[in-house]
Design a protein around this motif. Structure first.
Motif, PDB file in Angstrom:
ATOM      1  N   VAL A  17       1.611  -1.057  -0.009  1.00  0.00           N
ATOM      2  CA  VAL A  17       0.119  -0.128   0.171  1.00  0.00           C
ATOM      3  C   VAL A  17       0.672   1.364  -0.183  1.00  0.00           C
ATOM      4  CG1 VAL A  17      -1.566   1.291   0.737  1.00  0.00           C
ATOM      5  CG2 VAL A  17      -1.578  -1.728   1.344  1.00  0.00           C
ATOM      6  N   GLU A  53       1.698  -5.362   3.563  1.00  0.00           N
ATOM      7  CA  GLU A  53       0.829  -6.102   3.536  1.00  0.00           C
ATOM      8  C   GLU A  53       1.465  -7.371   3.576  1.00  0.00           C
ATOM      9  OE1 GLU A  53      -3.448  -4.478   1.749  1.00  0.00           O
ATOM     10  OE2 GLU A  53      -2.505  -5.533   0.541  1.00  0.00           O
ATOM     11  N   SER A 148      -8.995   0.236  -5.861  1.00  0.00           N
ATOM     12  CA  SER A 148      -7.493   0.177  -5.562  1.00  0.00           C
ATOM     13  C   SER A 148      -7.133   1.312  -4.995  1.00  0.00           C
ATOM     14  CB  SER A 148      -6.410   0.069  -7.226  1.00  0.00           C
ATOM     15  OG  SER A 148      -7.139  -0.952  -7.844  1.00  0.00           O
ATOM     16  N   ARG A 150      -8.144   4.827  -2.178  1.00  0.00           N
ATOM     17  CA  ARG A 150      -8.707   4.778  -0.380  1.00  0.00           C
ATOM     18  C   ARG A 150      -8.372   6.402  -0.162  1.00  0.00           C
ATOM     19  NH1 ARG A 150     -11.104   1.403  -1.993  1.00  0.00           N
ATOM     20  NH2 ARG A 150     -11.360  -0.755  -0.607  1.00  0.00           N
ATOM     21  N   GLN A 166      -4.011   5.923  -0.570  1.00  0.00           N
ATOM     22  CA  GLN A 166      -3.556   5.446  -0.290  1.00  0.00           C
ATOM     23  C   GLN A 166      -3.921   4.025  -1.821  1.00  0.00           C
ATOM     24  OE1 GLN A 166      -3.578   2.935   4.053  1.00  0.00           O
ATOM     25  NE2 GLN A 166      -4.842   3.992   3.556  1.00  0.00           N
ATOM     26  N   CYS A 168      -3.357   0.734  -3.432  1.00  0.00           N
ATOM     27  CA  CYS A 168      -3.210  -0.884  -3.119  1.00  0.00           C
ATOM     28  C   CYS A 168      -2.252  -1.347  -4.548  1.00  0.00           C
ATOM     29  CB  CYS A 168      -4.100  -1.754  -3.332  1.00  0.00           C
ATOM     30  SG  CYS A 168      -4.908  -1.309  -1.051  1.00  0.00           S
ATOM     31  N   CYS A 178      -7.591  -2.928  -3.013  1.00  0.00           N
ATOM     32  CA  CYS A 178      -7.749  -2.742  -1.376  1.00  0.00           C
ATOM     33  C   CYS A 178      -8.223  -3.900  -0.743  1.00  0.00           C
ATOM     34  CB  CYS A 178      -7.848  -1.145  -0.868  1.00  0.00           C
ATOM     35  SG  CYS A 178      -6.845  -0.148  -1.889  1.00  0.00           S
ATOM     36  N   VAL A 182      -7.482  -1.711   4.325  1.00  0.00           N
ATOM     37  CA  VAL A 182      -6.878  -0.159   3.994  1.00  0.00           C
ATOM     38  C   VAL A 182      -8.240   0.128   3.545  1.00  0.00           C
ATOM     39  CG1 VAL A 182      -5.861   0.499   2.302  1.00  0.00           C
ATOM     40  CG2 VAL A 182      -5.399  -1.358   2.818  1.00  0.00           C
TER      41      VAL A 182
END
Length: 196
Positions: A17, A53, A148, A150, A166, A168, A178, A182
């Protein structure tokens, strides 16, 4: 330890991320940061990390985060605080499966490929709709999945400011949906703080 072992893919790595900070908003909200280079020099965006992650419990490393002078200069364009970079590496380096040089090169590669909507880098404060901003990202980054990205917001009085984004990624560098860990906390409308 042989070099091949130090850069082998770690067990349990599911992706990364990338955390992008909206620097003008963060600098205006946190007075303790106003003397940091990113605030003093007027950065519009900074990257605070590419977080693995993973199912591993401990990601600390004792390997050196030192970069060559040229790489240090390149990384400083998106991550200007060397102390923050070092703390980041010592905290998560053990779960990346990369050397520090490879890890920071990966950040630069992802930052260079990510196309940013102009609303995020302008000098004007803007009131935006979450779905509009997400659509701009998807249009500029055709391989990006709708899930994908955030958005992170923080309240400042009666105003809600966008403070972070964010993105991902799969372990191979492609965008992915994500995970449920997340989170996005922005309302449907919020402000983007313009440059200083």
């Amino acid at each position: 330890m042989p070099i091949a072992q130090s850069i082998a893919a770690p067990v349990g790595l599911q992706g990364y991320v990338m955390q992008v900070q909206m620097t003008p908003a963060v600098c205006s909200l946190d007075t303790s940061k106003k003397k940091q280079r990113k605030c003093l020099e007027g950065y519009s965006l900074t990257i605070t990390g590419l977080i693995p992650e993973t199912t591993q419990q401990h990601c600390n490393t004792t390997t050196s985060p030192n970069l060559s002078p040229l790489q240090d200069k390149v990384v400083a364009r998106v991550m200007p605080d060397e102390n923050a970079r070092n703390r980041l590496w010592y905290g998560i380096g053990g779960c990346t499966g990369l050397t520090a040089s490879q890890y920071f090169r990966d950040i630069i590669n992802k930052a260079d490929k990510l196309k940013i909507p102009t609303d995020l880098t302008g000098v004007e404060n803007k009131f935006v709709q979450l779905n509009t901003l997400k659509s701009q990202f998807l249009k500029l980054n055709p391989n990006m999945h709708r899930e994908s990205i955030r958005f992170i917001c923080q309240n400042s009085g009666k105003t809600t400011l966008l403070t972070g984004i964010q993105i991902c990624y799969k372990t191979n560098g492609l965008y992915k949906q994500c995970s449920s860990q997340v989170l996005s906390n922005c309302p449907n409308h919020f402000y983007i703080k313009g440059s200083y």
